[in-house]
Design a protein around this motif. Sequence first.
Motif, PDB file in Angstrom:
ATOM      1  N   THR A  38     -10.001   5.585  -1.040  1.00 30.39           N
ATOM      2  CA  THR A  38      -9.004   5.898  -0.074  1.00 30.39           C
ATOM      3  C   THR A  38      -9.291   6.585   1.044  1.00 30.39           C
ATOM      4  O   THR A  38     -10.351   7.336   0.977  1.00 30.39           O
ATOM      5  CB  THR A  38      -8.063   6.648  -1.061  1.00 30.39           C
ATOM      6  N   ARG A  71      -5.666  -1.127  -6.409  1.00 31.22           N
ATOM      7  CA  ARG A  71      -5.994  -1.158  -4.821  1.00 31.22           C
ATOM      8  C   ARG A  71      -5.041  -1.689  -3.818  1.00 31.22           C
ATOM      9  O   ARG A  71      -5.096  -1.783  -2.799  1.00 31.22           O
ATOM     10  CB  ARG A  71      -7.145  -2.034  -4.695  1.00 31.22           C
ATOM     11  N   ALA A  72      -3.849  -2.344  -4.482  1.00 30.88           N
ATOM     12  CA  ALA A  72      -2.862  -3.087  -3.631  1.00 30.88           C
ATOM     13  C   ALA A  72      -2.086  -1.920  -2.939  1.00 30.88           C
ATOM     14  O   ALA A  72      -1.701  -0.858  -3.655  1.00 30.88           O
ATOM     15  CB  ALA A  72      -2.130  -4.024  -4.439  1.00 30.88           C
ATOM     16  N   LYS A  73      -1.749  -2.297  -1.750  1.00 31.00           N
ATOM     17  CA  LYS A  73      -0.966  -1.433  -0.939  1.00 31.00           C
ATOM     18  C   LYS A  73       0.613  -1.607  -1.636  1.00 31.00           C
ATOM     19  O   LYS A  73       0.880  -2.949  -1.962  1.00 31.00           O
ATOM     20  CB  LYS A  73      -0.822  -1.830   0.581  1.00 31.00           C
ATOM     21  N   ARG A  74       1.348  -0.667  -1.671  1.00 28.10           N
ATOM     22  CA  ARG A  74       2.738  -0.699  -1.737  1.00 28.10           C
ATOM     23  C   ARG A  74       3.906  -0.492  -0.846  1.00 28.10           C
ATOM     24  O   ARG A  74       3.554  -0.335   0.216  1.00 28.10           O
ATOM     25  CB  ARG A  74       3.285   0.493  -2.853  1.00 28.10           C
ATOM     26  N   ASN A  75       4.661  -1.277  -0.802  1.00 27.25           N
ATOM     27  CA  ASN A  75       5.932  -1.450   0.013  1.00 27.25           C
ATOM     28  C   ASN A  75       7.221  -1.127  -0.712  1.00 27.25           C
ATOM     29  O   ASN A  75       7.643  -1.907  -1.414  1.00 27.25           O
ATOM     30  CB  ASN A  75       6.072  -2.967   0.627  1.00 27.25           C
ATOM     31  N   CYS A  83      11.117  -5.700   2.196  1.00 25.07           N
ATOM     32  CA  CYS A  83      10.077  -6.488   1.620  1.00 25.07           C
ATOM     33  C   CYS A  83      10.379  -7.531   0.938  1.00 25.07           C
ATOM     34  O   CYS A  83      11.032  -7.543  -0.019  1.00 25.07           O
ATOM     35  CB  CYS A  83       9.261  -5.490   0.719  1.00 25.07           C
ATOM     36  N   ARG A  87       0.227  -7.203  -0.821  1.00 25.23           N
ATOM     37  CA  ARG A  87       1.074  -6.024  -0.975  1.00 25.23           C
ATOM     38  C   ARG A  87       1.925  -6.182  -2.246  1.00 25.23           C
ATOM     39  O   ARG A  87       2.388  -7.326  -2.543  1.00 25.23           O
ATOM     40  CB  ARG A  87       1.804  -5.264   0.011  1.00 25.23           C
TER      41      ARG A  87
END
Length: 618
Positions: A334, A437-441, A446, A454
């Motif tokens: 990160t 590792r995934a981005k969160r929304n 969304c 994501r």
Amino acid sequence: MADGARRRAAGLDRRTRAGLLLLVSILIAVAAALGVSSASASRAPGPEPNFATDVVSPRPCAYDSHDPYEKRFYQAEGWRGPNYVRYPGACQRLRFAYGPILVKPGQNDVLVTPVTIDKPDRDGYITRFKPNLMRPDGTVPPVEQVHLHHGTWLSEPSYGSGPFFAAGEEKTIAPFPRGYGMPIKKADQWQLLYMVHSAVPNTMQVYITYDVDFIPKEKAANWHIKPAYPVWLDVRPSGYPVFNVQRKFGHKGTCTWPSQECASFDPWGNKFIGQGKPGNGSGTDLQLPKAGDSLGDIKNFRGGTLIGIGGHVHPGGIQNDIDLVRPKGELVTTRRGHRTVTKREYRTRIYNGIARYWRYDNPSKWGGPPDSWDFSMSVEGLPRWGVRVKPGDRLRSNATYDTTRLASYEDMGISVTLLAPDQPNGKPNAPGLDPFRAKRNYSTRCSTGPARGRLCMYPIVTHGHYPENGNHSGPGGKWTGTAGAPTGHVSIADFQYTPGDLGQRSTFGIPRVRLGTDLSFTNIEGNAIYHTVTACAFPCLGKTGAAFPLADGKTSGGRKLDFDSSELGIGAPYVGATSQKLNWDLPVTAQGGFKPGETVTYFCRIHPFMRGAFEVTP
């Protein structure tokens, strides 16, 4: 012999079904001649004519509720309006019913063993599941009279891990993401465990209904339906998986169980993890199989994608908390300002199953208080959400409840996730992301998750407000109690507390209990009808509703005071909530929070129209 008895109790044998199919066909023809639509004729629970073959014209798997929240799912999956028919020409909506269930006065029993129930009698795929509780005429009773405390649907053989669907009075709908379904076979047997809770002193009949969207196997190939299997997640895996939450526990107005200690005792009055003992600091884990092992119908597990997930809590519940735990961890890089940091992570949040309570003043919007069954659970799934899992991963469950408004007893924290297994060569059958590792929304807007790299983390409800849950009621009436005779014992019979029943306060007054003594309660009818003694806010007067009275104990002096007897009664141990006791002593002491000169009110959680009171004297 026992299996045959269950079949007779649960439904119809094949010859009876054949006769009923003929009868249904005749009735539908008569209804058509009289100008009555088949849709309206099918409102009442009864045999499903198309359970084995198409006897009547199939009902399409279409948007039919006029519920904008439910409509959103059809739109997100790309079905064409205005009818939004799922898998046109292939999918049909079947309605099955279990019953009639004769509900005895004040019933609060859990079945000891499951009953066999009807299902599609052919091979194919389930793509949607919707439960309900109905009267024989097809109407839905109000929750303050009778409700589906919980229903749990199981299969033999098991499709995944444990039951494949569950619901309470919030009646969450389970739509499978487009292109996926749960494969079933003609020879499978479905079973049902249920608890129907009657809050009134009279007998009634109800049916548990379940609408099933079904695609026959021979038609599924044209739509390239892929299999997905249920994975059952429970914070307290057991015959009756419940726990308590009381107001003095937790942190900043909530308590998360079993990670934290949330009550002084469990629903049976015992000490347990997080119930009179410290929480375990983590949660309850379900471990996925090792590579090559089985999970229900998955015979060679190589990993997979979680393509959908939904939860279940009780009134007072805030959300289901589901984490993915990887025993060996993942190295995650990160950015922190100008630095790049690499750290091994072992746990990551994948689902916040939020309960959306509908507003009293505008039930088309959420934001209401967390105190009744008037809520909808929010779910996630493709195309918004898809989580890749590996062999040996653990799915960790907790349930978070409110501790500001009320104490809540016999709570649950259950989730069901859908697993699309990878192919034997390891190739995924569904899109998904590595959750470490995934981005969160977290945005409400969304709409596309894995396809854009994501995970959408703002889940959406499967339906809006249900009218049967909307009679909230609230405090009302004027306190007119006068001092009664001293007492140290209260009998419970005929749905009354004697002495002290609020319905008799003008005749007998409010009994007096001396500080420093025990007030004992005896449920005289406890072999058949169970009762509780639970603190409610003084004066605890008002019509019974979906949100009144509550376990929000407060004395006449305005001080918070929680106590609960557990269910006084003799029933099946540990598959129901009865404490196996008929007597309970309440220590009326200063250490317990009692004060001379104050009046304390209480009610029965099972039959909320039952109210009682006593005055504390020096």
